[in-house]
Design an enzyme around this catalytic site. Structure first.
Site, PDB file in Angstrom:
ATOM      1  N   SER A  15     -19.002  -5.311   3.355  1.00  0.00           N
ATOM      2  CA  SER A  15     -17.577  -4.961   3.185  1.00  0.00           C
ATOM      3  C   SER A  15     -16.872  -4.810   1.859  1.00  0.00           C
ATOM      4  O   SER A  15     -17.515  -5.422   0.904  1.00  0.00           O
ATOM      5  CB  SER A  15     -16.663  -6.128   3.609  1.00  0.00           C
ATOM      6  OG  SER A  15     -15.171  -5.953   3.509  1.00  0.00           O
ATOM      7  N   LEU A  16     -15.993  -3.838   1.719  1.00  0.00           N
ATOM      8  CA  LEU A  16     -15.621  -3.587   0.307  1.00  0.00           C
ATOM      9  C   LEU A  16     -14.063  -4.306   0.223  1.00  0.00           C
ATOM     10  O   LEU A  16     -13.500  -4.090  -0.667  1.00  0.00           O
ATOM     11  CB  LEU A  16     -15.231  -2.021   0.194  1.00  0.00           C
ATOM     12  CG  LEU A  16     -16.689  -1.250   0.307  1.00  0.00           C
ATOM     13  CD1 LEU A  16     -16.595   0.106   0.328  1.00  0.00           C
ATOM     14  CD2 LEU A  16     -17.345  -1.666  -1.005  1.00  0.00           C
ATOM     15  N   LYS A  66     -12.665  -7.875  16.808  1.00  0.00           N
ATOM     16  CA  LYS A  66     -11.268  -7.521  16.875  1.00  0.00           C
ATOM     17  C   LYS A  66     -10.567  -7.762  18.185  1.00  0.00           C
ATOM     18  O   LYS A  66      -9.089  -8.155  18.266  1.00  0.00           O
ATOM     19  CB  LYS A  66     -10.956  -6.187  16.505  1.00  0.00           C
ATOM     20  CG  LYS A  66     -11.229  -5.661  15.130  1.00  0.00           C
ATOM     21  CD  LYS A  66     -10.990  -4.400  14.625  1.00  0.00           C
ATOM     22  CE  LYS A  66     -11.448  -4.225  13.206  1.00  0.00           C
ATOM     23  NZ  LYS A  66     -10.884  -2.776  12.640  1.00  0.00           N
ATOM     24  N   ASP A 102      -4.887  -1.118  11.222  1.00  0.00           N
ATOM     25  CA  ASP A 102      -5.902   0.008  10.950  1.00  0.00           C
ATOM     26  C   ASP A 102      -5.251   1.391  11.382  1.00  0.00           C
ATOM     27  O   ASP A 102      -5.302   2.418  10.480  1.00  0.00           O
ATOM     28  CB  ASP A 102      -7.123  -0.174  11.948  1.00  0.00           C
ATOM     29  CG  ASP A 102      -8.038  -1.054  11.572  1.00  0.00           C
ATOM     30  OD1 ASP A 102      -8.195  -1.305  10.437  1.00  0.00           O
ATOM     31  OD2 ASP A 102      -8.489  -2.150  12.525  1.00  0.00           O
ATOM     32  N   ASN A 151     -13.310  13.776  24.052  1.00  0.00           N
ATOM     33  CA  ASN A 151     -14.373  12.811  23.799  1.00  0.00           C
ATOM     34  C   ASN A 151     -15.611  13.487  24.472  1.00  0.00           C
ATOM     35  O   ASN A 151     -15.356  14.253  25.468  1.00  0.00           O
ATOM     36  CB  ASN A 151     -14.169  11.677  24.525  1.00  0.00           C
ATOM     37  CG  ASN A 151     -14.679  10.412  24.062  1.00  0.00           C
ATOM     38  OD1 ASN A 151     -15.263  10.278  23.067  1.00  0.00           O
ATOM     39  ND2 ASN A 151     -14.840   9.314  25.051  1.00  0.00           N
ATOM     40  N   ILE A 218     -12.910   9.151   9.719  1.00  0.00           N
ATOM     41  CA  ILE A 218     -12.653   8.026   9.374  1.00  0.00           C
ATOM     42  C   ILE A 218     -13.717   7.372   8.773  1.00  0.00           C
ATOM     43  O   ILE A 218     -13.876   6.315   8.177  1.00  0.00           O
ATOM     44  CB  ILE A 218     -12.191   7.059  10.590  1.00  0.00           C
ATOM     45  CG1 ILE A 218     -13.145   6.732  11.733  1.00  0.00           C
ATOM     46  CG2 ILE A 218     -10.593   7.722  10.978  1.00  0.00           C
ATOM     47  CD1 ILE A 218     -12.479   5.744  12.435  1.00  0.00           C
ATOM     48  N   GLN A 248      -5.269   0.404   5.270  1.00  0.00           N
ATOM     49  CA  GLN A 248      -5.243  -0.759   6.137  1.00  0.00           C
ATOM     50  C   GLN A 248      -5.401  -2.134   5.383  1.00  0.00           C
ATOM     51  O   GLN A 248      -4.632  -3.169   5.794  1.00  0.00           O
ATOM     52  CB  GLN A 248      -6.262  -0.728   7.202  1.00  0.00           C
ATOM     53  CG  GLN A 248      -7.840  -1.031   6.801  1.00  0.00           C
ATOM     54  CD  GLN A 248      -8.317  -2.453   6.592  1.00  0.00           C
ATOM     55  OE1 GLN A 248      -7.728  -3.376   7.028  1.00  0.00           O
ATOM     56  NE2 GLN A 248      -9.062  -2.450   5.475  1.00  0.00           N
TER      57      GLN A 248
HETATM   58  O1  SKM Z   1      -9.934  -3.292  10.150  1.00  0.00           O
HETATM   59  C1  SKM Z   1     -10.773  -3.306   8.787  1.00  0.00           C
HETATM   60  C2  SKM Z   1     -10.877  -4.797   8.232  1.00  0.00           C
HETATM   61  O2  SKM Z   1      -9.850  -5.338   7.875  1.00  0.00           O
HETATM   62  C3  SKM Z   1     -11.566  -4.799   6.967  1.00  0.00           C
HETATM   63  C4  SKM Z   1     -12.661  -3.864   7.075  1.00  0.00           C
HETATM   64  C5  SKM Z   1     -14.096  -4.167   6.221  1.00  0.00           C
HETATM   65  O3  SKM Z   1     -13.540  -4.915   5.142  1.00  0.00           O
HETATM   66  O4  SKM Z   1     -14.890  -3.449   6.130  1.00  0.00           O
HETATM   67  C6  SKM Z   1     -13.037  -2.889   7.967  1.00  0.00           C
HETATM   68  C7  SKM Z   1     -12.057  -2.693   9.098  1.00  0.00           C
HETATM   69  O5  SKM Z   1     -12.528  -3.324  10.252  1.00  0.00           O
END
Ligand code: SKM
Length: 276
Positions: A15-16, A66, A102, A151, A218, A248
């Protein structure tokens, strides 16, 4: 005392978010720290109990939790409930409130980064998974003229269109959408086709793309998918997934702190990290 924030996910190492949020806390002089919490699927309930017990001020939630966090929260806002997914939790004096930033983040990134006005626009959304749901319901709250969905398989996408209960949407099988491609002003890929390691896959053929169309993906790993590169080569205006990630995060940051962070600064940090 320093406030604690974080991300609940599995896996989370990539995660970033800590980079973006910790820089923004420092920028505003807020005494807080954002951490990564690796939470196994069977421990989601315990993790949320931990958030309560430890007084963690707020968390993001990512894949695969989620949906699973929802029953453990005190309140879920209407938009997140409709999507069926929470990515941001605010600890409001012990009351845990869930939101989804998101979809709204995606729409804001589209409007601000690409300088797009959605009024009257014809939009094609590719995919019907978690990412698509958030974006779809957020687009429904704009004045776009059409928000169609395509889809690979029919069932989920047709269900999304039914749930939307909105006369502006239809489902088209991929081949049909490819034929109609020139009708759209904005085309959005929400599938993982083209994402590492599926880098050679593409979500849909761009043969009939009209130059000037906004093509948005995305995905941000790779930074630009082959599909997005091809779209640009065909005269499209391209957008990768960095904007959605940043916005987000910015919307979550605003819910936690009441401050709107410097999104360009956040974006630069993310880009520098991804380009490394
Ligand atoms: O919805 C975002 C989440 O808030 C943070 C994130 C991340 O840090 O990789 C990815 C998404 O799922």
């Amino acid at each position: 005392m320093e406030n604690v924030y974080g991300l609940l996910g599995f896996p989370v190492e990539h995660s970033l978010s800590p980079l973006m949020h910790n820089d923004a806390f420092a920028y505003f002089g807020i005494s807080a720290r954002y951490h990564l919490f690796s939470v196994k699927p069977e421990q989601v309930g315990e993790a949320i109990a931990g958030v309560r017990a430890l007084g963690i001020a707020g968390v993001n939630v990512t894949i695969p939790h989620k949906m699973a966090v929802i029953p453990f929260l005190d309140e879920v806002d209407e938009h997140a409930r409709r999507i069926g997914a929470v990515n941001t939790i605010v600890n409001d004096n012990g009351r845990l409130v869930g939101y989804n930033t998101d979809g709204p983040g995606y729409v804001k990134a589209l409007e601000e980064e690409m300088d797009v006005h959605l009024d009257g626009k014809r939009i094609l959304l590719i995919g019907a998974g978690g990412g698509a749901r958030g974006i779809y319901f957020s687009l429904l709250s704009t004045a776009a003229a059409r928000i169609d969905i395509t889809n690979r398989t029919t069932e989920k996408a047709a269900r999304l269109v039914r749930e939307g209960e909105d006369g502006r949407s239809a489902f088209f099988p991929l081949a049909e959408a490819e034929k109609r491609l020139a009708e759209y002003d904005i085309i959005i890929n929400t599938t993982s086709a083209g994402m590492h390691p599926r880098v050679n896959e593409q979500p849909l053929s761009l043969e009939r793309l009209r130059p000037g169309t906004v093509v948005s993906d995305i995905i941000y790993n790779p930074f630009e998918t082959k599909w997005l590169k091809e779209a640009k080569a065909r005269g499209a205006r391209g957008q990768n997934g960095v904007g959605m990630l940043v916005y987000q995060g910015a919307l979550a940051f605003e819910k936690w702190t009441g401050q709107w962070p410097d999104v360009n600064r956040m974006k630069q940090l993310v880009i520098d990290q991804l380009r490394r």
